[in-house]
Scaffold this motif. Structure first.
Motif, PDB file in Angstrom:
ATOM      1  N   UNK A  94       0.839  -1.192   0.000  1.00 48.83           N
ATOM      2  CA  UNK A  94       0.000   0.000   0.000  1.00 48.83           C
ATOM      3  C   UNK A  94       0.876   1.244   0.000  1.00 48.83           C
ATOM      4  N   UNK A  95       0.785   2.027  -1.055  1.00 46.20           N
ATOM      5  CA  UNK A  95       1.545   3.277  -1.159  1.00 46.20           C
ATOM      6  C   UNK A  95       0.734   4.380  -0.481  1.00 46.20           C
ATOM      7  N   UNK A  96       1.237   4.853   0.640  1.00 43.00           N
ATOM      8  CA  UNK A  96       0.531   5.866   1.422  1.00 43.00           C
ATOM      9  C   UNK A  96       1.198   7.226   1.289  1.00 43.00           C
ATOM     10  N   UNK A  97       1.677   7.510   0.102  1.00 41.69           N
ATOM     11  CA  UNK A  97       2.343   8.794  -0.104  1.00 41.69           C
ATOM     12  C   UNK A  97       1.425   9.891  -0.589  1.00 41.69           C
ATOM     13  N   UNK A  98       0.146   9.549  -0.830  1.00 43.78           N
ATOM     14  CA  UNK A  98      -0.776  10.535  -1.374  1.00 43.78           C
ATOM     15  C   UNK A  98      -1.788  11.020  -0.352  1.00 43.78           C
ATOM     16  N   UNK A  99      -2.991  11.338  -0.860  1.00 43.24           N
ATOM     17  CA  UNK A  99      -4.056  11.818   0.005  1.00 43.24           C
ATOM     18  C   UNK A  99      -4.597  10.683   0.878  1.00 43.24           C
ATOM     19  N   UNK A 100      -5.087  11.056   2.056  1.00 40.91           N
ATOM     20  CA  UNK A 100      -5.635  10.065   2.978  1.00 40.91           C
ATOM     21  C   UNK A 100      -6.798   9.315   2.348  1.00 40.91           C
ATOM     22  N   UNK A 101      -7.656  10.015   1.610  1.00 38.36           N
ATOM     23  CA  UNK A 101      -8.800   9.366   0.982  1.00 38.36           C
ATOM     24  C   UNK A 101      -8.381   8.239   0.044  1.00 38.36           C
ATOM     25  N   UNK A 102      -7.216   8.385  -0.580  1.00 37.72           N
ATOM     26  CA  UNK A 102      -6.743   7.375  -1.521  1.00 37.72           C
ATOM     27  C   UNK A 102      -6.377   6.081  -0.801  1.00 37.72           C
ATOM     28  N   UNK A 103      -5.647   6.206   0.297  1.00 41.64           N
ATOM     29  CA  UNK A 103      -5.243   4.993   1.006  1.00 41.64           C
ATOM     30  C   UNK A 103      -6.451   4.338   1.668  1.00 41.64           C
ATOM     31  N   UNK A 104      -7.398   5.142   2.151  1.00 43.18           N
ATOM     32  CA  UNK A 104      -8.593   4.569   2.769  1.00 43.18           C
ATOM     33  C   UNK A 104      -9.415   3.794   1.751  1.00 43.18           C
ATOM     34  N   UNK A 105      -9.499   4.305   0.524  1.00 39.26           N
ATOM     35  CA  UNK A 105     -10.238   3.600  -0.528  1.00 39.26           C
ATOM     36  C   UNK A 105      -9.562   2.274  -0.860  1.00 39.26           C
ATOM     37  N   UNK A 106      -8.223   2.251  -0.868  1.00 41.22           N
ATOM     38  CA  UNK A 106      -7.506   1.004  -1.130  1.00 41.22           C
ATOM     39  C   UNK A 106      -7.768  -0.021  -0.031  1.00 41.22           C
ATOM     40  N   UNK A 107      -7.776   0.441   1.205  1.00 41.55           N
ATOM     41  CA  UNK A 107      -8.026  -0.462   2.327  1.00 41.55           C
ATOM     42  C   UNK A 107      -9.450  -1.004   2.262  1.00 41.55           C
ATOM     43  N   UNK A 108     -10.408  -0.145   1.909  1.00 39.93           N
ATOM     44  CA  UNK A 108     -11.796  -0.593   1.775  1.00 39.93           C
ATOM     45  C   UNK A 108     -11.917  -1.714   0.747  1.00 39.93           C
ATOM     46  N   UNK A 109     -11.263  -1.531  -0.397  1.00 42.84           N
ATOM     47  CA  UNK A 109     -11.323  -2.547  -1.453  1.00 42.84           C
ATOM     48  C   UNK A 109     -10.627  -3.828  -1.014  1.00 42.84           C
ATOM     49  N   UNK A 110      -9.500  -3.687  -0.347  1.00 44.00           N
ATOM     50  CA  UNK A 110      -8.766  -4.854   0.149  1.00 44.00           C
ATOM     51  C   UNK A 110      -9.622  -5.651   1.126  1.00 44.00           C
ATOM     52  N   UNK A 111     -10.298  -4.963   2.004  1.00 41.65           N
ATOM     53  CA  UNK A 111     -11.157  -5.629   2.981  1.00 41.65           C
ATOM     54  C   UNK A 111     -12.260  -6.429   2.288  1.00 41.65           C
ATOM     55  N   UNK A 112     -12.976  -5.772   1.374  1.00 42.63           N
ATOM     56  CA  UNK A 112     -14.142  -6.400   0.748  1.00 42.63           C
ATOM     57  C   UNK A 112     -13.757  -7.490  -0.242  1.00 42.63           C
ATOM     58  N   UNK A 113     -12.731  -7.230  -1.036  1.00 42.76           N
ATOM     59  CA  UNK A 113     -12.411  -8.137  -2.138  1.00 42.76           C
ATOM     60  C   UNK A 113     -11.496  -9.291  -1.754  1.00 42.76           C
ATOM     61  N   UNK A 114     -10.733  -9.119  -0.691  1.00 44.26           N
ATOM     62  CA  UNK A 114      -9.745 -10.157  -0.374  1.00 44.26           C
ATOM     63  C   UNK A 114      -9.843 -10.677   1.055  1.00 44.26           C
ATOM     64  N   UNK A 115      -9.802  -9.781   2.044  1.00 46.40           N
ATOM     65  CA  UNK A 115      -9.705 -10.248   3.427  1.00 46.40           C
ATOM     66  C   UNK A 115     -10.956 -10.982   3.887  1.00 46.40           C
ATOM     67  N   UNK A 116     -12.122 -10.422   3.604  1.00 45.62           N
ATOM     68  CA  UNK A 116     -13.359 -11.076   4.042  1.00 45.62           C
ATOM     69  C   UNK A 116     -13.522 -12.429   3.366  1.00 45.62           C
ATOM     70  N   UNK A 117     -13.251 -12.487   2.078  1.00 43.03           N
ATOM     71  CA  UNK A 117     -13.392 -13.751   1.349  1.00 43.03           C
ATOM     72  C   UNK A 117     -12.340 -14.766   1.803  1.00 43.03           C
ATOM     73  N   UNK A 118     -11.144 -14.302   2.067  1.00 42.53           N
ATOM     74  CA  UNK A 118     -10.066 -15.183   2.504  1.00 42.53           C
ATOM     75  C   UNK A 118     -10.419 -15.814   3.851  1.00 42.53           C
ATOM     76  N   UNK A 119     -10.900 -15.000   4.785  1.00 44.48           N
ATOM     77  CA  UNK A 119     -11.282 -15.522   6.097  1.00 44.48           C
ATOM     78  C   UNK A 119     -12.374 -16.573   5.975  1.00 44.48           C
ATOM     79  N   UNK A 120     -13.369 -16.276   5.159  1.00 45.51           N
ATOM     80  CA  UNK A 120     -14.472 -17.217   4.977  1.00 45.51           C
ATOM     81  C   UNK A 120     -13.983 -18.535   4.389  1.00 45.51           C
ATOM     82  N   UNK A 121     -13.110 -18.451   3.401  1.00 49.15           N
ATOM     83  CA  UNK A 121     -12.581 -19.668   2.785  1.00 49.15           C
ATOM     84  C   UNK A 121     -11.828 -20.529   3.791  1.00 49.15           C
ATOM     85  N   UNK A 122     -11.006 -19.903   4.635  1.00 46.38           N
ATOM     86  CA  UNK A 122     -10.247 -20.663   5.630  1.00 46.38           C
ATOM     87  C   UNK A 122     -11.185 -21.306   6.646  1.00 46.38           C
TER      88      UNK A 122
END
Length: 391
Positions: A173-201
């Motif tokens: 995660x490149x956090x060199x820009x605006x705060x809104x940008x990194x928060x949007x990346x984290x939101x997508x990571x949570x929904x698209x990968x982390x939640x699904x990964x936890x469920x699969x395990x």
């Protein structure tokens, strides 16, 4: 439970990412906070530190003077080792307690500044690294912590390099820009990968695999394979286990499906079956089917297949008995394709033609490749004998 390691250098904005993950419902365990807790006044940890370094590292109220202790250990390797030997076991014990208390369906984010330096990446299902340009980090540390610029630069230089962090990062995660940008990346990571990964395990599901679409060779495949290998070894509790990167992604320059194939060598199928549960817990559940982009055993009963539960990194782990025909072929074919002039180009042509012909139909694509593998087996063996290749 999904275990996520979160790290980043001073001034990277790691706390911003941790805070956003907590807002989504992650159980965040902050190693820095625990490091303070275990040396609070009245704790055995503080008594041990004062015993090792003297009462002059305490302030007038009897609390730890962190600035004075930091100055004492910063340029003294022996002193730093002594401090680590006291504090780290206490932090580890408390971390274990908090992880054990987390719900079975939790996404536990372990915020660890020294994850890279302490080489603990394999303990997690996923490692997230937060980074920012050095000048941005220096400016943040000076502004937010009141640290002199020279000290900020010294702290950054003493921490892991960007290269070392990239080597362990499943998510960068490149956090060199605006705060809104990194928060949007984290939101997508949570929904698209982390939640699904936890469920699969939790449910013991492998991620869904697509058709035989080829991608150009990706140099990142090698580093990704190394991270998965380290997790497999940690999962089965054997740091010396033989795990090889096999299949098309192990051959530089060869297009392949974006699936990392690994082979875990076992002494027997009983041992393979004993590994089923720890591999599933490490994020590699037993596959409900057999489908792979590499030479198959003459008899599928001669191996066990596990697949990654991570939606962001498809992978297959083939457990084969040492010395078996399938075990040897899985090692021989990539070596032959890499080593025999013209074979890589030949196989690339076969893969590209069949991928286009059977687009979307993985089963027919695999069946069609078997003719080339069957014919290639004798050629590969001749090459092995000629060059003295050994598995």
């Amino acid at each position: 439970m999904l275990r996520v390691g979160l790290t980043g250098g001073i001034g990277s904005g790691k706390s911003t990412v941790a805070g956003r993950l907590a807002e989504h419902g992650a159980v965040v365990i902050d190693a820095d906070r625990l490091a303070r807790e275990v040396v609070e006044p009245g704790t055995p940890g503080l008594a041990a530190v004062a015993g090792a370094f003297g009462d002059d590292i305490l302030d007038a109220a009897g609390a730890l003077d962190r600035a004075r202790l930091a100055a004492r250990v910063f340029n003294d390797d022996a002193a730093r080792t002594t401090l680590t030997s006291i504090v780290h076991p206490l932090i580890a014990e408390r971390t274990g307690q908090l992880m054990a208390a987390a719900p079975a369906d939790a996404i536990v984010v372990h915020d660890v500044p020294l994850l890279v330096e302490n080489a603990i990446g394999p303990a997690y299902h996923l490692v997230i690294v937060v980074d920012a340009p050095v000048e941005t980090r220096v400016a943040r540390v000076v502004r937010d912590r009141g640290m002199p610029e020279a000290d900020a630069r010294a702290r950054i230089a003493a921490q892991a390099s960007e290269e070392a962090r990239r080597a362990v990062a499943d998510v960068w995660l490149d956090n060199g820009g605006w705060v809104d940008e990194i928060l949007a990346e984290v939101d997508a990571l949570w929904a698209d990968r982390l939640v699904r990964y936890e469920s699969n395990i939790r449910l013991g599901h492998a991620n869904q695999y697509g058709g035989p679409r080829l991608r150009s060779y990706d140099p990142a495949w090698s580093a990704q394979a190394e991270r998965l290998i380290a997790r497999i070894r940690a999962g089965i509790g054997d740091p010396s286990a033989r795990v090889d990167h096999i299949g098309s992604t192990s051959v530089p320059g060869l297009p392949a499906r974006d699936i990392i194939d690994l082979q875990l060598t076992v002494e027997s199928l009983d041992q393979a079956d004993a590994f089923a549960e720890p591999l599933a817990a490490a994020g590699f559940p037993l596959a409900p089917h057999v489908s792979q982009d590499e030479p198959q055993d003459p008899d599928d009963r001669g191996k066990r297949l596990h697949e990654s539960a991570d939606p962001g990194r498809l992978a297959q782990v083939h457990l084969r008995v040492k010395g078996s025909p399938g075990w040897r072929l899985a090692l021989l074919f990539p070596a032959w394709i890499r080593g025999e002039e013209g074979v890589l180009e030949e196989y690339r042509g076969v893969k590209e033609r069949l991928s286009a012909l059977y687009e979307g139909d993985t089963e027919r694509y695999e069946e069609a490749k078997e003719a080339w593998f069957a014919e290639g087996a004798s050629r590969a063996q001749e090459w092995a004998e000629r060059v003295g290749w050994r598995a």
